[in-house]
Design a protein around this motif. Structure first.
Motif, PDB file in Angstrom:
ATOM      1  N   ALA A  59     128.204  15.986  31.446  1.00  0.00           N
ATOM      2  CA  ALA A  59     127.257  16.487  32.444  1.00  0.00           C
ATOM      3  C   ALA A  59     126.479  15.365  33.117  1.00  0.00           C
ATOM      4  N   ASN A  60     126.631  14.134  32.612  1.00  0.00           N
ATOM      5  CA  ASN A  60     125.960  12.978  33.201  1.00  0.00           C
ATOM      6  C   ASN A  60     126.994  11.917  33.561  1.00  0.00           C
ATOM      7  N   PRO A  61     127.878  12.190  34.527  1.00  0.00           N
ATOM      8  CA  PRO A  61     128.921  11.210  34.836  1.00  0.00           C
ATOM      9  C   PRO A  61     128.362   9.891  35.348  1.00  0.00           C
ATOM     10  N   THR A  70     125.568   2.148  43.989  1.00  0.00           N
ATOM     11  CA  THR A  70     124.822   2.776  45.065  1.00  0.00           C
ATOM     12  C   THR A  70     125.576   4.000  45.570  1.00  0.00           C
ATOM     13  N   VAL A  71     124.848   5.089  45.795  1.00  0.00           N
ATOM     14  CA  VAL A  71     125.448   6.312  46.313  1.00  0.00           C
ATOM     15  C   VAL A  71     124.712   6.739  47.575  1.00  0.00           C
ATOM     16  N   ARG A  72     125.375   7.574  48.348  1.00  0.00           N
ATOM     17  CA  ARG A  72     124.773   8.125  49.562  1.00  0.00           C
ATOM     18  C   ARG A  72     124.749   9.635  49.453  1.00  0.00           C
ATOM     19  N   TYR A 258     129.546  14.763  40.198  1.00  0.00           N
ATOM     20  CA  TYR A 258     130.884  14.210  40.379  1.00  0.00           C
ATOM     21  C   TYR A 258     131.193  14.045  41.868  1.00  0.00           C
ATOM     22  N   ARG A 259     130.792  15.024  42.656  1.00  0.00           N
ATOM     23  CA  ARG A 259     131.007  14.908  44.103  1.00  0.00           C
ATOM     24  C   ARG A 259     130.217  13.737  44.664  1.00  0.00           C
ATOM     25  N   LEU A 260     128.974  13.585  44.206  1.00  0.00           N
ATOM     26  CA  LEU A 260     128.138  12.489  44.684  1.00  0.00           C
ATOM     27  C   LEU A 260     128.761  11.139  44.360  1.00  0.00           C
ATOM     28  N   LEU A 261     129.373  11.038  43.177  1.00  0.00           N
ATOM     29  CA  LEU A 261     129.968   9.786  42.720  1.00  0.00           C
ATOM     30  C   LEU A 261     131.410   9.611  43.191  1.00  0.00           C
ATOM     31  N   ASN A 262     131.929  10.634  43.889  1.00  0.00           N
ATOM     32  CA  ASN A 262     133.316  10.615  44.340  1.00  0.00           C
ATOM     33  C   ASN A 262     134.276  10.473  43.163  1.00  0.00           C
ATOM     34  N   ARG A 263     133.974  11.210  42.102  1.00  0.00           N
ATOM     35  CA  ARG A 263     134.803  11.214  40.902  1.00  0.00           C
ATOM     36  C   ARG A 263     135.478  12.572  40.766  1.00  0.00           C
TER      37      ARG A 263
END
Length: 296
Positions: A59-61, A70-72, A258-263
């Protein structure tokens, strides 16, 4: 504390962190205040960055990689050019760092802001992750300092580390929240990159050393959410005469990360267990003599 508030300290890697004298710097990705889980009372939970395991349901990728990245946040982004993907220059605060280095003294200062809640509720500080054992030198010194101040301490861990590291850290804890997952050695290694024999040996060692250990079992469809695996856990625990056990049903709260991290998130279409399904495991644990907590 927000991540952007934490002090920025030059440090190349997690190897650098633990090699510093006395463990003076930690890499964290969040400080969660006013938690009613993760130990007794009102707690402040410090999330350490970096984990050697590959649990598909994590739950904490953002905790898995030890690197600061860095994320957008697309919902905030103005799609302008001035920021050039620079967190400090982004006019919409759409760019953000995940992970910060924080000094020993600064982290002590941050958690002590909540001391009044610890004292009044019987709470304290819990170190989570990621896997806190990846930064065991810092964590051991940090919890030792808190214990000398009379603050209740705990860690959450999978226990997959050299016994000496775990034992030194666990001796600074009022309780160790210890995850037990897949009880098949080969499957545990293949699916989670977890050394089950070492985990079980370390669990037994903590009990032998009279450290308060609370086993926690994630109930994950396709992995741990079957009665054979659960019974194997109960069989392993039986000789230790423990009083308490926590069950952690699978949920989808981490999907957006996961979407935020593109994973890739392989558990996206997996339904969470129903209350009735969880109750069956609750009753198995209760019949084995445990006080059972859902969540924890």
């Amino acid at each position: 504390m927000t991540l952007s508030d934490a002090p920025r300290i030059n440090c190349k890697s997690l190897a650098d962190l633990d090699s510093q004298r006395s463990g003076e710097v930690a890499r964290i990705f969040n400080i969660q205040r006013y938690s009613l889980n993760d130990g007794g009372g009102i707690r402040t939970v410090v999330f350490f960055k970096g984990c050697p395991h590959t649990c598909p349901w994590c739950a904490n990728p953002e905790s898995i990689s030890s690197a600061i990245h860095t994320v957008r946040r697309e919902t905030k982004c103005l799609h302008c050019t001035p920021c050039l993907n620079n967190v400090r220059e982004c006019p919409a605060t759409a760019m953000e760092h995940i992970g910060q280095n924080i000094s020993f003294d600064e982290l002590v200062k941050e958690v002590l802001k909540d001391e009044i809640f610890f004292r009044s509720s019987g709470g304290g500080v819990t170190l989570s992750g990621g896997e806190v054992l990846m930064q065991s030198a810092f964590a051991t010194r940090f919890l030792n300092h808190l214990k000398r101040l009379g603050i209740n301490t705990a860690i959450e861990t999978a226990g997959d580390a050299p016994a000496g590291f775990l034992l030194l850290l666990a001796k600074q804890c009022d309780q160790v929240l210890f995850d037990l997952k897949i009880m098949d050695i080969q499957q545990s290694k293949a699916a989670l990159n977890l050394r089950l024999p070492r985990v079980l040996s370390n669990f037994a060692l903590l009990i032998k050393e009279n450290i308060t250990v609370i086993p926690r079992i994630p109930l994950i469809p396709g992995y741990t959410f079957n009665k054979n695996n659960f019974q194997a856990i109960l069989n392993f625990l039986a000789p230790f005469s423990l009083k308490e056990i926590h069950l952690l049903p699978f949920h989808q709260y981490g999907e957006a990360k996961y979407r935020l991290l593109n994973r890739e998130y392989t558990m996206r279409d997996v339904p969470a267990p129903t209350e009735q399904e969880v109750k069956e495991f609750y009753l198995m644990a209760e019949q084995a003599g445990y006080i059972v907590t859902i969540g924890g």
